[in-house]
Design an enzyme around this catalytic site. Structure first.
Site, PDB file in Angstrom:
ATOM      1  N   ASP A 165      -7.429 -15.587   3.314  1.00  0.00           N
ATOM      2  CA  ASP A 165      -8.811 -16.057   3.511  1.00  0.00           C
ATOM      3  C   ASP A 165      -9.613 -15.882   2.221  1.00  0.00           C
ATOM      4  OD1 ASP A 165      -8.405 -16.684   6.201  1.00  0.00           O
ATOM      5  OD2 ASP A 165     -10.288 -15.778   6.846  1.00  0.00           O
ATOM      6  N   LYS A 186       0.885  -1.173   0.000  1.00  0.00           N
ATOM      7  CA  LYS A 186       0.000   0.000   0.000  1.00  0.00           C
ATOM      8  C   LYS A 186       0.917   1.215   0.000  1.00  0.00           C
ATOM      9  CE  LYS A 186      -4.065   2.002   0.327  1.00  0.00           C
ATOM     10  NZ  LYS A 186      -5.054   1.951  -0.780  1.00  0.00           N
TER      11      LYS A 186
HETATM   12 MG    MG Z   1      -6.269 -15.444   9.144  1.00  0.00          MG
END
Ligand code: MG
Ligand code: IPM
Length: 351
Positions: A245, A185
């Site tokens: 995730d 970022k």
């Molecule tokens: Mg995690």
């Protein structure tokens, strides 16, 4: 092969049991020792990473971990939370390199929420730095300032930390499709400007690997838009937590994904990417495949036993092809099985 087994909480013991059966079926010279970590260790020792476990983990060549956490410890103070045990073992054993592959098995193409053409053939590897960043930076805490509470965390990376994880990513890419996409970022955060600079420097040592950079918000979008553009994604600790995730879900079930966390000498902690799933714990329905595949990663990365690793992976593919599914990946026309039946099937496929 000295292996420390840490089943942990929730579904941890059930899935680790099946993975240990697979490990033992390989008939390799090994010594297994079991310990407590997370919530069960808090209950027994008032410490999520007790001294006895630390000693076992330090003496082992590899660690197989189930999962930690559960609602009964959610109200605990921070030092007495199960996650603390996980963070402590990573930090104290310097397991800085977290490898999280996201592979879509063709049989599970319909389990993904994305269109099959977007995810079919997906095979990416997230290389996440695991012992630095805002997870461990100081100062941290909640303080009173100017008559109100202020929450503070520190995002920090040293050049040496960036360099060593970048090397892991480039080396991994060399064995794959030779592409590294580094996530940062840098338009806002100085630590990640340094991240981009250092990764670029390391990249010059690997002219055979194509390096690109991507801002983390765009990476989150590209992962669902066109995930197959990625080969190796290199991330810091926090961005890797979030993106892994997301990447896991591309494959339909987080119940399929193993991970490895390695130190500089190849010692590793191997665990499924998913959590302790307290809602289904003890019911014998959890998917043991991510933990079984974590055993394959252990054989590959710590013990350099590629043939055995592939044997396990082939056995997993075989049971999927046979149509066996735990509840998390079940669909019409397949056969729903429990944790132990799935373990039995993998064992049979191995033989
Ligand atoms: Mg995690
Ligand atoms: C993970 C988990 C952990 C993390 C938690 C349980 C501390 O989410 O391994 O991704 O944030 O690293």
């Amino acid at each position: 092969m000295k292996i420390c087994i840490l089943p942990g909480d929730g579904i941890g013991p059930e899935i680790v049991r099946e993975a240990v059966r697979v490990l033992k079926a390989l008939d390799l010279p090994m010594e297994l020792e079991e310990g407590l970590i997370g919530g069960c260790a808090i209950d027994a020792y008032r410490d999520p990473f007790p001294e006895a476990t630390r000693k076992l983990a330090q003496e082992a060549d590899a660690i197989l971990l189930g999962a930690v956490g559960g609602p009964q410890w959610d109200g605990n103070p921070r030092e007495l939370r199960p996650e603390r045990g996980l963070l402590a073992i990573r930090k104290e054993l310097e397991l800085f390199a977290n490898l999280r592959p996201a592979v879509l098995y063709p049989e599970l193409a319909n389990a993904s929420t994305l269109k099959p053409e977007v995810v079919s053939g997906l095979d990416l590897l997230i290389v996440r730095e695991l012992t630095g960043d805002i997870y461990f930076g100081t100062p941290r805490g909640i303080e009173r300032k100017g008559g109100e509470r202020v929450g503070i965390n520190t995002m920090i990376y040293r050049e040496s930390e960036i360099r060593r994880i970048a090397r892991v990513a480039f080396e991994a890419a060399r064995k794959r499709r030779k592409k590294v996409c580094s996530i940062d970022k840098m338009n806002v955060l100085e630590t990640t400007q340094l991240w981009r600079d250092v990764v670029s420097e390391v990249g010059r040592e690997y002219p055979d690997v194509e390096l690109s950079h991507m801002l983390v918000d765009n990476a989150a979008m590209q992962l669902v838009r066109n995930p197959k553009q990625f080969d190796v994604m290199l991330t810091g600790n926090m961005f890797g937590d979030i993106l892994s995730d997301e990447a896991a879900m591309l494959t339909g079930s987080i119940g399929m994904l193993p991970s490895a966390s390695l130190d500089e000498k190849g010692k590793g902690l191997y665990e499924p990417c998913h959590g302790s799933a307290p809602d289904i714990a003890g019911q014998g329905v959890a998917n043991p495949l991510a933990t079984i595949l974590s055993v394959a990663m252990m054989l590959r990365y710590t013990f350099a036993r590629e043939a055995e690793a592939q044997r396990i992976e082939a056995a997993v593919r075989k049971v999927l092809a046979q149509g066996l599914r735990t509840a998390d990946i079940y669909e019409n026309g397949t056969k729903k099985v429990g944790t132990q039946e799935m373990g039995d099937a993998v064992l049979a496929a191995l033989a």
